[in-house]
Design a protein around this motif. Sequence first.
Motif, PDB file in Angstrom:
ATOM      1  N   ASP A  31      -5.960  -0.831 -14.420  1.00 46.19           N
ATOM      2  CA  ASP A  31      -6.384  -1.344 -13.111  1.00 46.19           C
ATOM      3  C   ASP A  31      -5.358  -2.360 -12.621  1.00 46.19           C
ATOM      4  N   MET A  73      -4.973  -5.067  -9.292  1.00 45.09           N
ATOM      5  CA  MET A  73      -5.721  -5.643  -8.188  1.00 45.09           C
ATOM      6  C   MET A  73      -4.925  -6.756  -7.519  1.00 45.09           C
ATOM      7  N   ARG A 109      -5.805  -9.851  -4.906  1.00 43.17           N
ATOM      8  CA  ARG A 109      -6.853 -10.613  -4.227  1.00 43.17           C
ATOM      9  C   ARG A 109      -6.203 -11.735  -3.439  1.00 43.17           C
ATOM     10  N   THR A 139      -5.645   2.664 -11.217  1.00 39.48           N
ATOM     11  CA  THR A 139      -6.559   2.345 -10.112  1.00 39.48           C
ATOM     12  C   THR A 139      -6.064   1.085  -9.410  1.00 39.48           C
ATOM     13  N   TYR A 140      -5.982   1.163  -8.088  1.00 39.31           N
ATOM     14  CA  TYR A 140      -5.486   0.028  -7.302  1.00 39.31           C
ATOM     15  C   TYR A 140      -6.572  -0.423  -6.329  1.00 39.31           C
ATOM     16  N   THR A 141      -6.824  -1.729  -6.336  1.00 38.58           N
ATOM     17  CA  THR A 141      -7.790  -2.315  -5.399  1.00 38.58           C
ATOM     18  C   THR A 141      -7.200  -3.569  -4.788  1.00 38.58           C
ATOM     19  N   GLN A 142      -7.658  -3.875  -3.579  1.00 40.09           N
ATOM     20  CA  GLN A 142      -7.234  -5.110  -2.927  1.00 40.09           C
ATOM     21  C   GLN A 142      -8.434  -5.741  -2.246  1.00 40.09           C
ATOM     22  N   GLU A 143      -8.472  -7.084  -2.275  1.00 39.06           N
ATOM     23  CA  GLU A 143      -9.559  -7.838  -1.667  1.00 39.06           C
ATOM     24  C   GLU A 143      -8.979  -8.945  -0.808  1.00 39.06           C
ATOM     25  N   ASN A 196       0.829  -1.216   0.000  1.00 39.70           N
ATOM     26  CA  ASN A 196       0.000   0.000   0.000  1.00 39.70           C
ATOM     27  C   ASN A 196       0.859   1.259   0.000  1.00 39.70           C
TER      28      ASN A 196
END
Length: 585
Positions: free
Chosen positions: A478, A480, A482, A440-444, A427
């Motif tokens: 994007d 990501m 996960r 765009t950065y996402t984490q799950e 992060n």
Amino acid sequence: MNGKKIRVSLKVRIFAIFFSILSATILIFVVSFYRYVSKSTVENLNKEYLSMVNDLNDTSQNLLWKLTLSSQQLLTNEDIQNTICLYEACTDLYQKQQYYSDLLNQISTLTMSETDIALLFFYDPVNDEIIYSSLPLNKRITASCYLYENDLFKYYGPSASQSEFLSNPVFSLERIGILPNGNPIIFSAESGLYSLDRNFENLKQHSAYVIFTNESGDILYSSFPSDVYPDINISDLLSQRNSEYHIFSQKPSQGWSTYVIVPHSVYTSQYKDGIQGFTRMAVIFSIFLALSAFGFWQSIYRPLKLFDHALEQIVTDHEYSGENPSSIPEFDFIFRKIMLLQKQVQEMLAHAVIQEQANTKMQLEKLRAQINPHFLMNTLNTVHWLALMNGQTEIDSITQSLSHLLSYNLDKDNYNTNLQRELNAVNEYVHLQKVRYEFTYTQEVQPSVSNLNYPCPKFILQPLIENSLSHGYREHMDIMIRITILDSEIEIIVSDTGTGMDQSHLETLQETLRSSQILSAGSSMQVHQHSGKGIGLSYVFGILQLYYHALVDINIESNLNMGTTFTIHLPKLKGRGYDVENTDY
């Protein structure tokens, strides 16, 4: 004669024993083949085809019996008879339609459970009128050839349906009844061959054909394709005057006959396939071979036991004091070679293990040093305070992220961390990179309440993000991460929608992965780096293999202009200070 022991070589003994076994095996195979396997195969084939004929006849008779019961149930029903009489006598169209609706309801109630009936209708022969039909009729049966008949019924088929809505051949029943007003009424019902689908499909799989004939020998149905066999005379075929086919038949008590016809070429092919049943002979051969092997073992049991005892002393690092452990020259020669190589092999193995471990750690440390530039923490701290004093909150945030990231990565004395700390470091890295890149950065984390205090090596996620930005970046892409916690392992997926890579670059990266796997197996430390690209990925592959050994699985997928996906499966390890059950870390 002089007390000298005769030494027969192992080669001679094996040749003599197995030559005898081979000769006996060939003899057994030939005798068994001609006396048992061939005869048994023919009997089994004939039984199989006769069983097909019996099943076909049983199913056909069952269908005809259902038609008979349905005709008895409908034609003798008083409500239906009365409704038909009212329908015939009525001249008012509206009232006639009402009688037709009543008739429809009465018939539907009685035939609701009869799923095998495809068509039924009532025909008024006096007025030449179809009073009721479950499907539109194309034509009524007028053929003189019927399957069989008795005083009350006449059975047809298999033949074309009287309705254009049914394309399959059908069995048909026709029965004449007398209404209460004295007028005759003809009831007809058809049952599609849906119940015969299994039988016909089974025959088709065996490349066999079916023919139905009545008691007079008239052919009512044949599945012979005329375009394949244009010159076949079916009558001659059924009279056994054609040697190119095998015919199996059955004649029920009603007098009609069912024939299953198999081309000789198909029968021969299935016969050859059935010969594979001679595996039963393999059981006899195995028993015979086991007995022969037992006799062979008995012949050399004592020298083998002595040789084994001597080898056991060598394996347990005891010095063997004897000379020749057996009376077989080959064994004695091998034993002497083993004694000479024993110490050398042990020393080489010990040296190789130590050297490879040292080389592996050194190379991984070298790779880690290349991707962890060391900045002065004090300088960053000064920049942090200057930014606060001047109200530069964005610079302050970036400086703190960089400080945290470097503090995490430059701790070279501790290779271990946990997934939560590794994710926090990613992060911070993403926060820094967003200053330069638009993405765009996402984490799950699944399940969302999962505790990520599972031990892992440091710096396994950041290089994957860096690879996406350095080699696959495009605006507004994007990225990501996960993480899925499974029963016995952890799945980590790092994917992006960047430019991806072509097949040659993907193969290069997969070669790097294979090199790291070879490295973990104990080969020399040669992690491939191509043109300065892939240092971080080489480190990730290498440290995962070193840390988890064969328990880790890494997969790479990429498509040009579509993106890249790294999938990593890690085991749930315990006892390294960061397990979910160890909270004092």
